[in-house]
Design a protein around this motif. Structure first.
Motif, short mmCIF file in Angstrom:
data_model
loop_
_atom_site.label_atom_id
_atom_site.label_comp_id
_atom_site.label_asym_id
_atom_site.label_seq_id
_atom_site.Cartn_x
_atom_site.Cartn_y
_atom_site.Cartn_z
N LEU A 34 -41.98 19.84 49.08
CA LEU A 34 -42.94 19.80 50.18
C LEU A 34 -42.29 19.02 51.32
O LEU A 34 -41.87 17.88 51.14
CB LEU A 34 -44.24 19.14 49.75
CG LEU A 34 -45.39 19.20 50.77
CD1 LEU A 34 -45.79 20.65 51.05
CD2 LEU A 34 -46.61 18.41 50.28
N MET A 35 -42.22 19.65 52.49
CA MET A 35 -41.46 19.09 53.61
C MET A 35 -42.35 18.86 54.82
O MET A 35 -43.18 19.71 55.16
CB MET A 35 -40.32 20.04 53.98
CG MET A 35 -39.43 19.55 55.10
SD MET A 35 -38.07 20.71 55.42
CE MET A 35 -37.05 19.72 56.52
N HIS A 36 -42.15 17.72 55.46
CA HIS A 36 -42.80 17.44 56.73
C HIS A 36 -41.73 17.07 57.75
O HIS A 36 -40.81 16.31 57.45
CB HIS A 36 -43.80 16.29 56.61
CG HIS A 36 -44.40 15.89 57.93
ND1 HIS A 36 -45.30 16.69 58.59
CD2 HIS A 36 -44.22 14.80 58.70
CE1 HIS A 36 -45.66 16.10 59.71
NE2 HIS A 36 -45.02 14.95 59.83
N VAL A 37 -41.87 17.63 58.96
CA VAL A 37 -40.90 17.37 60.02
C VAL A 37 -41.61 16.68 61.18
O VAL A 37 -42.54 17.22 61.77
CB VAL A 37 -40.25 18.68 60.52
CG1 VAL A 37 -39.23 18.37 61.61
CG2 VAL A 37 -39.58 19.42 59.36
N LEU A 38 -41.16 15.46 61.48
CA LEU A 38 -41.62 14.79 62.68
C LEU A 38 -40.91 15.41 63.88
O LEU A 38 -39.68 15.50 63.89
CB LEU A 38 -41.30 13.30 62.62
CG LEU A 38 -42.22 12.42 61.78
CD1 LEU A 38 -41.62 11.02 61.63
CD2 LEU A 38 -43.60 12.34 62.42
N PRO A 39 -41.63 15.88 64.89
CA PRO A 39 -40.98 16.55 66.03
C PRO A 39 -40.11 15.59 66.82
O PRO A 39 -40.58 14.59 67.35
CB PRO A 39 -42.16 17.07 66.86
CG PRO A 39 -43.32 16.23 66.45
CD PRO A 39 -43.09 15.84 65.02
N GLY A 40 -38.83 15.90 66.88
CA GLY A 40 -37.88 15.03 67.56
C GLY A 40 -38.17 14.87 69.04
O GLY A 40 -37.97 13.79 69.61
N THR B 3 -36.70 14.65 60.79
CA THR B 3 -37.03 14.52 62.21
C THR B 3 -36.18 15.50 62.99
O THR B 3 -34.97 15.61 62.74
CB THR B 3 -36.74 13.09 62.72
OG1 THR B 3 -37.51 12.16 61.95
CG2 THR B 3 -37.10 12.96 64.19
N GLY B 4 -36.79 16.23 63.90
CA GLY B 4 -36.03 17.19 64.70
C GLY B 4 -36.89 18.36 65.11
O GLY B 4 -38.12 18.25 65.21
N VAL B 5 -36.25 19.48 65.35
CA VAL B 5 -36.96 20.72 65.66
C VAL B 5 -37.39 21.35 64.34
O VAL B 5 -36.54 21.67 63.51
CB VAL B 5 -36.06 21.69 66.45
CG1 VAL B 5 -36.81 22.99 66.75
CG2 VAL B 5 -35.58 21.03 67.73
N PRO B 6 -38.69 21.52 64.08
CA PRO B 6 -39.15 21.94 62.76
C PRO B 6 -38.48 23.19 62.19
O PRO B 6 -38.02 23.16 61.05
CB PRO B 6 -40.66 22.14 62.96
CG PRO B 6 -41.01 21.13 64.00
CD PRO B 6 -39.83 21.15 64.95
N PRO B 7 -38.37 24.29 62.95
CA PRO B 7 -37.71 25.46 62.36
C PRO B 7 -36.26 25.19 61.95
O PRO B 7 -35.80 25.68 60.92
CB PRO B 7 -37.79 26.52 63.47
CG PRO B 7 -38.90 26.07 64.35
CD PRO B 7 -38.86 24.59 64.31
N GLN B 8 -35.55 24.43 62.76
CA GLN B 8 -34.16 24.12 62.44
C GLN B 8 -34.08 23.27 61.18
O GLN B 8 -33.23 23.52 60.30
CB GLN B 8 -33.50 23.38 63.60
CG GLN B 8 -33.33 24.22 64.85
CD GLN B 8 -32.69 23.43 65.99
OE1 GLN B 8 -32.24 22.31 65.81
NE2 GLN B 8 -32.66 24.02 67.18
N GLU B 9 -34.95 22.27 61.08
CA GLU B 9 -34.91 21.40 59.91
C GLU B 9 -35.33 22.15 58.64
O GLU B 9 -34.76 21.94 57.57
CB GLU B 9 -35.82 20.18 60.13
CG GLU B 9 -35.38 19.29 61.28
CD GLU B 9 -33.94 18.81 61.12
OE1 GLU B 9 -33.54 18.47 59.99
OE2 GLU B 9 -33.21 18.79 62.13
N MET B 10 -36.30 23.04 58.78
CA MET B 10 -36.71 23.84 57.63
C MET B 10 -35.58 24.76 57.19
O MET B 10 -35.30 24.89 55.99
CB MET B 10 -37.95 24.67 57.99
CG MET B 10 -39.23 23.86 58.14
SD MET B 10 -40.58 24.86 58.80
CE MET B 10 -40.71 26.12 57.51
#
Length: 300
Positions: free
Chosen positions: A40-46, A95-102
């Motif tokens: 389960l992944m969460h991305v904080l928007p950079g 942390t970053g751009v969500p699609p890129q990090e995913m």
């Protein structure tokens, strides 16, 4: 069903919204049903964090508080998913751009499936029809499950849309992996090529109707052959051969056949290039009511 291969690791994205919770719940159910590992992944928007630093300065306590809050919410989400389930769930915070990090995380763990909610807060709100979806899918040739419904049970009836291109067999195989207990509705929408032009050219109705019956018979034969080649037994599937525009007919028949999942797909070296921009996929994602599994595969 026999001859089913492993689904592989599942990566679910969450922004802690209600739709994202539904997606995470579906991912947990799939992991339990198939034995796949789950992250389960969460991305904080950079970008938002960078704006915060511009206002408050680098290293401000607010930034650490945001990270700590996200960590707590992520762990709480995992605890809820594990309640009553003997399931191990890995947490990933980025942390970053969500699609890129995913996409980066999916590659790192060789994920077999990405799971996201159809709506949500932040970037997930625009996932289906916005640029985020296009960027995400251009970064992966991995299947993406878009969850619309609150999951109460395993998938029971799956509409697999077929156009007999090379991806079709892969879509059937993926449907069996994601919904191992489901009955498959193998769907094809056929049309008489250039029918309006044939009428305009004065071709008589009887000849056009002959072409129509021929197109239907060909579709029936090809669906049956694909089912046999895919190792499906008679009780595993049923044909659904209809005339008309595929995008409209899929939306109609997902409801008429009481399906809880639709599988769409595309193949090719640039498998995701126009995936959500194509009229069929875009229409089903925007107008349909069931979960949608977008199947992609690289050329051999």
């Amino acid at each position: 069903m026999s001859n089913r291969t492993s689904l592989g690791p599942i990566l679910a994205a969450t922004d802690f919204s209600a739709p994202a919770r539904h997606a995470a719940e579906r991912a947990a159910r799939l992991a339990q049903e198939t034995g796949a590992a789950l992250t389960l992944m969460h991305v904080l928007p950079g970008g938002a964090l960078q704006e915060l630093r511009q206002w408050l300065g680098s290293g401000h306590a607010m930034e650490q508080q945001l990270r700590d809050d996200a960590d707590r919410q992520l762990q709480a989400a995992i605890d809820a998913l594990q309640a009553g389930r003997p399931l191990s769930i890995r947490a990933v915070q980025a942390t970053g751009v969500p699609p890129q990090e995913m996409g980066r995380e999916a590659e790192a763990q060789d994920a077999g499936l990405l799971v996201v909610g159809a709506r949500g807060a932040g970037f997930l709100r625009r996932l289906v029809l916005g640029s985020t979806a296009e960027r995400l899918l251009r970064r992966t040739t991995r299947p993406v499950l878009v969850v619309r419904q609150t999951p109460h049970e395993p998938y029971r009836r799956v509409l697999v849309a077929l156009d007999f291109s090379p991806w079709s067999a892969h879509a059937v195989a993926l449907a069996r992996q994601v919904a191992p207990q489901a009955r498959l509705v193998l769907f094809n929408a056929y049309q008489v090529p250039f029918e309006s032009k044939l009428h305009y050219a004065g071709v008589d109705a009887a000849t056009i109707d002959h072409y129509r019956q021929q197109a239907r018979a060909d579709a029936i034969q090809r669906v049956g052959s694909l089912a046999t080649a895919s190792g499906l037994q008679p009780g595993d599937w049923e044909p659904c051969i209809v005339e008309g525009d595929a995008s409209q007919r899929i939306v109609e028949f997902e409801q008429e056949k009481d399906c809880d999942l639709v599988v769409l797909g595309k193949h090719g070296r640039s498998a995701t290039e126009d995936l959500l921009l194509g009229s069929v996929s875009k229409h089903v994602l925007s107008e349909g009511s069931t979960d949608v599994l977008v199947s992609t595969t690289r050329e051999a």
